[in-house]
Design a protein around this motif. Structure first.
Motif, short mmCIF file in Angstrom:
data_model
loop_
_atom_site.label_atom_id
_atom_site.label_comp_id
_atom_site.label_asym_id
_atom_site.label_seq_id
_atom_site.Cartn_x
_atom_site.Cartn_y
_atom_site.Cartn_z
N ASP A 610 5.50 0.48 4.69
CA ASP A 610 5.80 -0.04 3.20
C ASP A 610 4.78 -1.33 2.95
O ASP A 610 4.47 -1.39 1.69
N ALA A 611 4.47 -1.97 4.08
CA ALA A 611 3.61 -3.24 3.99
C ALA A 611 2.26 -2.66 3.50
O ALA A 611 1.44 -3.04 2.88
N LEU A 612 1.96 -1.32 4.20
CA LEU A 612 0.46 -0.74 3.83
C LEU A 612 0.53 -0.26 2.31
O LEU A 612 -0.42 -0.29 1.79
N GLY A 613 1.88 0.29 1.94
CA GLY A 613 1.83 0.59 0.79
C GLY A 613 1.58 -0.43 -0.31
O GLY A 613 0.65 -0.39 -1.29
N GLY A 614 2.07 -1.80 -0.04
CA GLY A 614 1.94 -2.88 -1.07
C GLY A 614 0.41 -3.23 -0.79
O GLY A 614 -0.04 -3.48 -1.94
N LEU A 615 -0.23 -3.13 0.29
CA LEU A 615 -1.74 -3.58 0.64
C LEU A 615 -2.46 -2.53 -0.29
O LEU A 615 -3.40 -3.18 -0.81
N LEU A 616 -2.38 -1.30 -0.17
CA LEU A 616 -3.11 -0.30 -0.80
C LEU A 616 -2.98 -0.68 -2.63
O LEU A 616 -3.88 -0.52 -3.22
N ALA A 617 -1.74 -0.97 -2.85
CA ALA A 617 -1.75 -1.09 -4.46
C ALA A 617 -2.37 -2.41 -4.81
O ALA A 617 -3.00 -2.65 -5.67
N GLY A 618 -2.24 -3.30 -3.89
CA GLY A 618 -2.86 -4.77 -4.16
C GLY A 618 -4.32 -4.66 -4.21
O GLY A 618 -5.04 -5.28 -5.25
N ALA A 619 -4.91 -3.95 -3.15
CA ALA A 619 -6.48 -3.93 -3.32
C ALA A 619 -6.84 -3.11 -4.32
O ALA A 619 -7.87 -3.31 -4.74
#
Length: 698
Positions: A610-619
């Motif tokens: 889930d943190a990775l999903g947020g990371l990809l969206a933010g980037a």
């Protein structure tokens, strides 16, 4: 319908055949006198030495990734990863080899006017363009045919996606390494040569001049080629992986509807390649050095290729989707592709508006040079930031049209696949369908730039430099247009791959939660938002450190070699030392930024998906905006300097010119290192996450 991958493969072979034809055409032209041949050879030697060293370093990373893929995913993924990496590196090497051969030949042809010089520079770039598009499509279709059609591999689509990861790995290091090299040399040559010593650009007395010309090839040809190779392959892989992971396909269980969706991006790539081949024969030079006339001649091929692709896309949509009840309005998917193509073109035109000296933003920056470097830098930053707003609106229009087109085409969802998301995925291949001719026009720029450098260093008649300067000025605009396609496709491709990542997590038995109210998603979102800024800072710092070494070396030679600054006959600079400095510095500095894109998503993914999903969206959001800002601000500073050098605001040697050189120096790593590499950062992180999705859940 099942013949489409084979047709696409044949079109790729045709593109490579055309690249071979243009190669022999360029080689047959005269490279000029002994001095010109010597300069051309020195640039070739420096460029080949750099690429050999760079590929040696990168091969260590490639082997490490292959081992990881072999044991964590599947041995077949390691093989396709290697194929993608090798073909990407090969495309860059071929393009760079021909570009360094075409430069002196363009200079020699410029003696007879732009009508002779423009076609040679374009054909030199076309070898790069059709090598990139041809090798990318050839490799991808071969992988698809072997592992999906013939082999029916149990993890066929993970294996196909790994091909894109291999291309992305080479692209990232080539863009970062080549960008650091070229800007270290460029900054060193400009600050010591133009500002301190008061000598012209590309003056043979400047020890960094050869290194600067080498940098044009390793950064703007080999690096750019690897970038577009990765973008083109990724834009085809994105809709394929989206369908496969959303519907839960295996290679031996593909229904007719799903097969049509898999074939559609390959069919667009096929017609786009044929259209690019036709368009390439329509580029002919006239006798005028007027920028508008040259622009019309150069863009004729691109415009015709786009028109052919638009018409063919409509026919393909009805052919593939017209007989199925699942698709009630096939033209909707044609609208998605055409919308992507038009928005990519519009992004390029927007970049042209903010970076060309024909328009007010650059003229405003040039006017600000009258009050010094500080106001010059501020004006460039402002222009770059304003351009982001226009580009964001355009990309949102593209996303909206593509989503609507997909929704309009689909009567029902297929499994988890929503028609709108598929429309967005194929819009990216619409942007890059004519990659062959787009890259040809882009790679033309560094060849024209080198041609001007050789004219100056060989001390040819000023009329020759006048022709090459006209060609070079146009090259800055063509580069801006190509970057528009690259940045736009990066956003759409990353979005499609992100959705594929979500489906891959579900298929592996996990679930992706993107609720920003959850603390792990919130943390990932901010990590992703900050990552592009860290990446940009690392690459800009790298250019600064490498440029410092170059500046000190140029100063040392002017100080210690008697008669060098004065231009005493028989006194020549030690150019080889400057080439060595740029090579060593860029290779050392590219490791950390390059590894960041792969290591961060792997670490975060194994901790919390889930943190990775947020990371990809933010980037994705901040990276897109930052890429546009840096590319356009840098281009605007560069052309403001050229506008003054053409005679405005006191011309060369004036205080305004010195302020413009400072602005251009600030913009160099923006437009040629950090900005272009940002596109690849977004896609590398997303495709790494997609390939390793099952391992994260497991």
């Amino acid at each position: 319908m099942s013949s489409i991958p084979y047709l696409a493969l044949v079109s790729a072979l045709a593109a490579l055949g055309l690249a071979g034809f243009f190669f022999t055409n360029v080689k047959a032209a005269s490279p000029g006198d002994e001095r010109m041949v010597f300069l051309m050879t020195e640039i070739q030697k420096g460029a080949k030495a750099f690429l050999k060293a760079e590929y040696t370093w990168v091969s260590v990373f490639v082997v490490a990734m292959m081992i990881l893929l072999f044991f964590v995913i599947t041995p077949a993924a390691a093989i396709t990863y290697l194929i993608g990496a090798v073909l990407s590196a090969l495309a860059g090497y071929i393009g760079m080899t021909v570009a360094t051969m075409a430069n002196a030949r363009t200079t020699e042809a410029a003696k007879d006017g732009p009508g002779k010089a423009l076609p040679i520079a374009f054909r030199g770039g076309a070898v790069m363009g059709f090598s990139v598009a041809g090798l990318a499509l050839l490799g991808l279709m071969a992988v698809y045919i072997i592992f999906v059609v013939i082999g029916e591999h149990s993890e066929a689509f993970e294996v196909v996606t790994a091909y894109g990861l291999g291309a992305s790995s080479i692209a990232l290091f080539s863009r970062v390494g080549g960008g650091i090299y070229t800007k270290a040399a460029d900054v060193g040559a400009d600050l010591v040569g133009k500002v301190e010593a008061g000598i012209p650009e590309d003056d043979p007395r400047n020890p960094a001049t050869i290194a600067d010309n080498v940098g044009d090839n390793v950064g703007d040809v080999a690096g750019m080629g690897a970038d577009l190779f990765e973008s083109y392959a990724g834009s085809i892989i994105a809709p394929i992986s989206l369908v496969a992971f959303a519907v839960g396909l295996s290679a031996d269980d593909i229904g007719d509807d799903a097969l049509s969706l898999l074939m559609f991006p390959m069919a667009i790539a096929f017609v786009g390649m044929i259209a690019s081949i036709i368009g390439s024969f329509l580029v002919k030079g006239g006798e005028s050095t007027d920028s508008k006339a040259l622009s019309r001649a150069l863009h004729m091929g691109t415009n015709v290729a786009m028109a052919i692709t638009i018409v063919a896309t409509i026919g393909i949509a009805f052919w593939l989707f017209g007989d199925s009840d699942t698709f009630d309005n096939p033209i909707g998917l044609a609208f998605s592709v055409i919308g992507g193509l038009i928005v990519g073109w519009a992004l390029g035109k927007t970049a042209e508006f903010y970076t060309s000296d024909h328009f007010s933003p650059v003229k405003k920056i040039a006017a600000q040079t009258e009050t010094g470097p500080a106001t010059t830098v501020l004006a460039g930053i402002s222009a770059g930031m304003v351009s982001v707003a226009a580009s964001v609106i355009l990309i949102l229009v593209g996303v909206g049209v593509a989503y609507w087109g997909g929704e309009y085409a689909f009567a029902n969802d297929i499994g988890n696949l929503n028609g709108g998301i598929y429309g967005i995925a194929v819009a990216a291949i619409g942007m890059l369908a004519t990659t062959g001719v787009v890259v040809s026009v882009d790679a033309y720029g560094p060849i024209a730039d080198n041609a001007g450098g050789i004219a100056e260093m060989a001390e040819l008649d000023p009329s020759v430099r006048e022709v090459t300067d006209a060609l070079d000025s146009l090259g800055n605009t063509t580069a801006a247009v190509a970057k528009g396609f690259a940045v736009g496709s990066a956003a759409l491709t990353a979005l499609a791959l992100f959705k594929s990542f979500e489906f891959a997590i579900q298929e592996a038995g996990g679930e992706l939660n993107l609720n920003v109210g959850e603390v792990d998603v919130f943390i990932g979102l901010f990590l992703g938002a900050g990552l592009p800024f860290l990446f940009a800072a690392l690459t800009i710092d790298a250019v600064g450190r490498a440029a410092t070494e170059m500046i000190e070396e140029v100063r040392r030679q002017f100080r210690e070699i008697p008669g060098l600054r004065e231009g005493k006959e028989g006194v020549i600079p030690d150019s080889a030392r400057c080439v060595e400095i740029s090579t060593a510095a860029s290779l050392k500095e590219m490791i950390i930024p390059g590894a960041l894109a792969v290591v961060v998503p792997l670490v975060v993914g194994f901790v919390d998906v889930d943190a990775l999903g947020g990371l990809l969206a933010g980037a994705l959001v901040t990276g897109f905006a930052l890429a546009i800002f840096m590319a356009n601000a840098g281009g605007a500073w560069d052309n403001a300097k050229k506008y003054i050098e053409a005679g405005a605001h006191g011309g060369k040697g004036s205080d305004a010119h010195k302020a413009a050189v400072v602005g251009d120096t600030v913009g160099d790593p923006f437009k040629d290192t950090s900005g272009p590499a940002m596109n690849i950062l977004l896609k590398v992180m997303t495709i790494v996450s997609l390939v390793f999705a099952s391992a994260f859940v497991g």
